[in-house]
Design a protein around this motif. Structure first.
Motif, PDB file in Angstrom:
ATOM      1  N   PHE A  44      48.018  51.239  50.413  1.00  0.00           N
ATOM      2  CA  PHE A  44      47.375  49.944  50.165  1.00  0.00           C
ATOM      3  C   PHE A  44      48.280  49.017  49.340  1.00  0.00           C
ATOM      4  N   TYR A  45      49.105  49.627  48.472  1.00  0.00           N
ATOM      5  CA  TYR A  45      49.691  48.838  47.374  1.00  0.00           C
ATOM      6  C   TYR A  45      51.106  48.335  47.643  1.00  0.00           C
ATOM      7  N   ASP A  46      51.280  47.516  48.699  1.00  0.00           N
ATOM      8  CA  ASP A  46      52.509  46.716  48.774  1.00  0.00           C
ATOM      9  C   ASP A  46      52.258  45.474  47.909  1.00  0.00           C
ATOM     10  N   ALA A  55      42.821  40.818  42.519  1.00  0.00           N
ATOM     11  CA  ALA A  55      41.704  39.896  42.801  1.00  0.00           C
ATOM     12  C   ALA A  55      40.371  40.655  42.829  1.00  0.00           C
ATOM     13  N   ILE A  56      40.374  41.884  43.357  1.00  0.00           N
ATOM     14  CA  ILE A  56      39.146  42.699  43.346  1.00  0.00           C
ATOM     15  C   ILE A  56      38.655  42.885  41.916  1.00  0.00           C
ATOM     16  N   THR A  57      39.610  43.141  41.005  1.00  0.00           N
ATOM     17  CA  THR A  57      39.205  43.443  39.615  1.00  0.00           C
ATOM     18  C   THR A  57      38.550  42.230  38.943  1.00  0.00           C
ATOM     19  N   GLU A  61      31.122  41.829  41.166  1.00  0.00           N
ATOM     20  CA  GLU A  61      30.494  43.114  41.521  1.00  0.00           C
ATOM     21  C   GLU A  61      31.337  44.312  41.064  1.00  0.00           C
ATOM     22  N   TYR A  62      32.671  44.106  40.944  1.00  0.00           N
ATOM     23  CA  TYR A  62      33.567  45.231  40.628  1.00  0.00           C
ATOM     24  C   TYR A  62      33.658  45.368  39.100  1.00  0.00           C
ATOM     25  N   TYR A  63      32.630  46.059  38.536  1.00  0.00           N
ATOM     26  CA  TYR A  63      32.488  46.164  37.083  1.00  0.00           C
ATOM     27  C   TYR A  63      33.559  47.057  36.438  1.00  0.00           C
ATOM     28  N   LEU A  64      34.209  47.947  37.222  1.00  0.00           N
ATOM     29  CA  LEU A  64      35.021  49.023  36.631  1.00  0.00           C
ATOM     30  C   LEU A  64      36.062  48.501  35.633  1.00  0.00           C
ATOM     31  N   THR A  65      36.828  47.493  36.055  1.00  0.00           N
ATOM     32  CA  THR A  65      37.955  47.034  35.235  1.00  0.00           C
ATOM     33  C   THR A  65      37.472  46.388  33.940  1.00  0.00           C
ATOM     34  N   PRO A 167      44.465  55.207  33.886  1.00  0.00           N
ATOM     35  CA  PRO A 167      43.198  54.473  33.780  1.00  0.00           C
ATOM     36  C   PRO A 167      42.647  54.098  35.145  1.00  0.00           C
ATOM     37  N   GLY A 168      41.526  53.360  35.136  1.00  0.00           N
ATOM     38  CA  GLY A 168      41.039  52.697  36.348  1.00  0.00           C
ATOM     39  C   GLY A 168      40.272  53.578  37.308  1.00  0.00           C
ATOM     40  N   SER A 169      40.053  54.857  36.952  1.00  0.00           N
ATOM     41  CA  SER A 169      39.426  55.821  37.874  1.00  0.00           C
ATOM     42  C   SER A 169      40.228  55.979  39.159  1.00  0.00           C
ATOM     43  N   THR A 170      41.543  55.795  39.047  1.00  0.00           N
ATOM     44  CA  THR A 170      42.402  56.013  40.217  1.00  0.00           C
ATOM     45  C   THR A 170      42.367  57.481  40.646  1.00  0.00           C
ATOM     46  N   LEU A 171      42.086  58.374  39.701  1.00  0.00           N
ATOM     47  CA  LEU A 171      41.936  59.791  40.059  1.00  0.00           C
ATOM     48  C   LEU A 171      40.908  59.959  41.169  1.00  0.00           C
ATOM     49  N   GLY A 172      39.890  59.081  41.155  1.00  0.00           N
ATOM     50  CA  GLY A 172      38.816  59.147  42.149  1.00  0.00           C
ATOM     51  C   GLY A 172      39.275  58.841  43.564  1.00  0.00           C
ATOM     52  N   ASN A 173      40.492  58.323  43.719  1.00  0.00           N
ATOM     53  CA  ASN A 173      41.005  58.052  45.067  1.00  0.00           C
ATOM     54  C   ASN A 173      41.639  59.294  45.691  1.00  0.00           C
ATOM     55  N   PHE A 174      41.602  60.427  44.977  1.00  0.00           N
ATOM     56  CA  PHE A 174      42.193  61.675  45.486  1.00  0.00           C
ATOM     57  C   PHE A 174      41.099  62.667  45.842  1.00  0.00           C
ATOM     58  N   ALA A 212      29.870  47.024  44.501  1.00  0.00           N
ATOM     59  CA  ALA A 212      31.224  46.961  43.925  1.00  0.00           C
ATOM     60  C   ALA A 212      32.310  47.065  44.992  1.00  0.00           C
ATOM     61  N   TYR A 213      31.988  47.741  46.098  1.00  0.00           N
ATOM     62  CA  TYR A 213      32.995  47.954  47.155  1.00  0.00           C
ATOM     63  C   TYR A 213      32.720  47.084  48.389  1.00  0.00           C
ATOM     64  N   ASN A 214      31.778  46.165  48.257  1.00  0.00           N
ATOM     65  CA  ASN A 214      31.472  45.208  49.336  1.00  0.00           C
ATOM     66  C   ASN A 214      31.221  43.848  48.698  1.00  0.00           C
ATOM     67  N   VAL A 219      36.882  40.072  49.314  1.00  0.00           N
ATOM     68  CA  VAL A 219      38.229  40.433  48.845  1.00  0.00           C
ATOM     69  C   VAL A 219      38.524  41.910  49.137  1.00  0.00           C
ATOM     70  N   THR A 220      37.516  42.775  48.951  1.00  0.00           N
ATOM     71  CA  THR A 220      37.744  44.197  49.229  1.00  0.00           C
ATOM     72  C   THR A 220      38.015  44.413  50.719  1.00  0.00           C
ATOM     73  N   ALA A 221      37.316  43.673  51.572  1.00  0.00           N
ATOM     74  CA  ALA A 221      37.558  43.790  53.017  1.00  0.00           C
ATOM     75  C   ALA A 221      38.998  43.379  53.355  1.00  0.00           C
ATOM     76  N   VAL A 286      40.026  55.631  55.218  1.00  0.00           N
ATOM     77  CA  VAL A 286      41.175  55.133  54.461  1.00  0.00           C
ATOM     78  C   VAL A 286      41.102  55.391  52.957  1.00  0.00           C
ATOM     79  N   GLU A 287      39.901  55.600  52.415  1.00  0.00           N
ATOM     80  CA  GLU A 287      39.845  55.769  50.957  1.00  0.00           C
ATOM     81  C   GLU A 287      38.539  56.450  50.546  1.00  0.00           C
ATOM     82  N   ILE A 288      38.643  57.291  49.505  1.00  0.00           N
ATOM     83  CA  ILE A 288      37.430  57.717  48.801  1.00  0.00           C
ATOM     84  C   ILE A 288      37.557  57.234  47.356  1.00  0.00           C
ATOM     85  N   SER A 289      36.425  56.932  46.737  1.00  0.00           N
ATOM     86  CA  SER A 289      36.401  56.563  45.310  1.00  0.00           C
ATOM     87  C   SER A 289      35.355  57.464  44.667  1.00  0.00           C
ATOM     88  N   GLN A 290      35.849  58.589  44.132  1.00  0.00           N
ATOM     89  CA  GLN A 290      34.961  59.612  43.567  1.00  0.00           C
ATOM     90  C   GLN A 290      34.330  59.112  42.265  1.00  0.00           C
TER      91      GLN A 290
HETATM   92  C1  AVI Z   1      42.390  51.809  42.372  1.00  0.00           C
HETATM   93  N1  AVI Z   1      41.070  52.392  42.658  1.00  0.00           N
HETATM   94  C2  AVI Z   1      40.534  53.074  41.520  1.00  0.00           C
HETATM   95  C3  AVI Z   1      40.124  51.425  43.258  1.00  0.00           C
HETATM   96  C4  AVI Z   1      38.748  52.105  43.452  1.00  0.00           C
HETATM   97  O1  AVI Z   1      37.791  51.620  42.848  1.00  0.00           O
HETATM   98  O2  AVI Z   1      38.673  53.104  44.151  1.00  0.00           O
HETATM   99  C5  AVI Z   1      40.634  50.899  44.576  1.00  0.00           C
HETATM  100  C6  AVI Z   1      39.638  50.032  45.272  1.00  0.00           C
HETATM  101  N2  AVI Z   1      39.309  50.127  46.525  1.00  0.00           N
HETATM  102  C7  AVI Z   1      38.412  49.210  46.829  1.00  0.00           C
HETATM  103  N3  AVI Z   1      38.122  48.557  45.734  1.00  0.00           N
HETATM  104  C8  AVI Z   1      38.891  49.035  44.733  1.00  0.00           C
END
Ligand code: AVI
Length: 327
Positions: A44-46, A55-57, A61-65, A167-174, A212-214, A219-221, A286-290
């Motif tokens: 994803f990260y080019d 921009a997502i952060t 809706e994307y409260y995480l950051t 940080p960022g719960s990036t671990l959750g992408n594994f 948060a993911y829609n 932007v997430t799309a 393409v992605e999981i966010s645990q």
């Molecule tokens: C980087 N990572 C923690 C984000 C997440 O929440 O899984 C990536 C992301 N994918 C869609 N929105 C954000």
């Protein structure tokens, strides 16, 4: 220090191990040959993907950051006391600018900073800025995929302890096995006296997670679809970007957001000599966010030979920071 000098210094110290187009093509062909089809989220990260993620952060809706930032702002004195002085901070990824600033500002006399980041642009931008802000901290960037073993550049001054920062719960992408391998590799990087400070998104109401993911602005799309645009740019595939749509939904059973690109019609896509056929409605995972509970996170860390020794949550238990050490 002025920006040009800071950038030149950072360039000189750069260890560049970024992935080659052949590796990206091999990973894409491998993923699309599976059932169900998949593509690795690390691509994803080019430069464009990193810009879209930033921009997502900022989406409401994307409260995480925002929650993690506020947590670091309020709890840094307690984190710093638990970590101690003279740390070599090793960040897995480097897209987290403000969080890194809070960490380097809040720790007692940090010695060096090594971001490990696959996107060269994000890496250089972050060390140029941080190098100016923290001239007393040695900047030792590494351009690499942090999922593999990465040799740590030695600091020129004495280091009391290595602190891995993730940080960022990036671990959750594994996926679980990969998350355990990554934590085990962090354990190797930090050494017996080391610590890791990890940000984790905590399990919560499905509606909050789905939103948060829609995000409403889409932007997430755009971020998800950029994965295909990147493959077209870098490995010459011919994905029709209008032929795929973003889908993200929370699975309560697996406690994670699952994101896919769904083919809107029957079509085929070419990568080099290979052709991949898609049925209408067929998904590329393409992605999981645990998401985590204290119990599920502790179970994960134990498998990697680590233990949680401290933790901080926001007042609503949306997001947590955890301090780990080798067991
Ligand atoms: C980087 N990572 C923690 C984000 C997440 O929440 O899984 C990536 C992301 N994918 C869609 N929105 C954000």
């Amino acid at each position: 220090m002025n920006a040009a000098i800071a950038r030149a210094r950072a360039q000189a110290a750069l260890t560049d191990l970024r992935p080659k187009p052949d590796d990206i093509a091999a990973d894409a062909i491998n993923g699309l040959s599976r059932t169900p089809k998949s593509l690795p989220s690390k691509y994803f990260y080019d430069a464009e993907g990193s810009r879209l993620f930033e921009a997502i952060t900022r989406q409401p809706e994307y409260y995480l950051t925002q929650v993690e930032l506020a947590l670091m702002e309020s709890r840094m004195p307690s984190v710093a006391a638990a970590v101690g002085s003279g740390a070599h901070v090793v960040e897995f990824g480097s897209g987290s600018g403000r969080k890194t600033e809070l960490l380097l500002e809040g720790l007692e006399a940090p010695v060096a900073y090594t971001p490990i980041e696959i996107s060269r642009t994000a890496l250089m931008d972050s060390v140029t800025r941080l190098g100016q802000q923290f001239p007393e901290v040695e900047m030792l960037p590494v351009c690499a995929d942090f999922t593999g073993p990465v040799p740590l550049p030695p600091a020129s001054r004495h280091v009391q302890r290595t602190l891995v920062f993730f940080p960022g719960s990036t671990l959750g992408n594994f996926f679980e096995g990969d998350a355990v391998r990554l934590l085990a590799s962090m354990r190797g990087t930090m050494g017996e006296n080391g610590r890791a400070l990890i940000g984790i998104d905590l399990d919560k109401d499905a509606a909050v997670l789905d939103a948060a993911y829609n995000d409403r602005a889409g932007v997430t799309a755009a971020f998800t679809l950029n994965l295909l645009a990147r493959l077209n740019r870098e490995i010459g595939s011919d994905f029709d970007l209008d032929g795929f749509g973003h889908r993200a939904a929370y699975s309560r059973e697996r406690m994670r957001i699952e994101t896919a690109l769904v083919s809107t019609r029957a079509q085929s896509v070419r990568i080099g000599e290979r052709r991949f056929d898609f049925a209408q409605g067929e998904a590329i995972e393409v992605e999981i966010s645990q998401k985590y509970t204290d119990a599920s996170f502790a179970a994960l860390t134990v498998q990697a030979g680590l233990e949680v020794i401290d933790g901080w949550n926001d007042a609503e238990d949306r997001f947590g920071l955890r301090l780990l050490r080798p067991r």
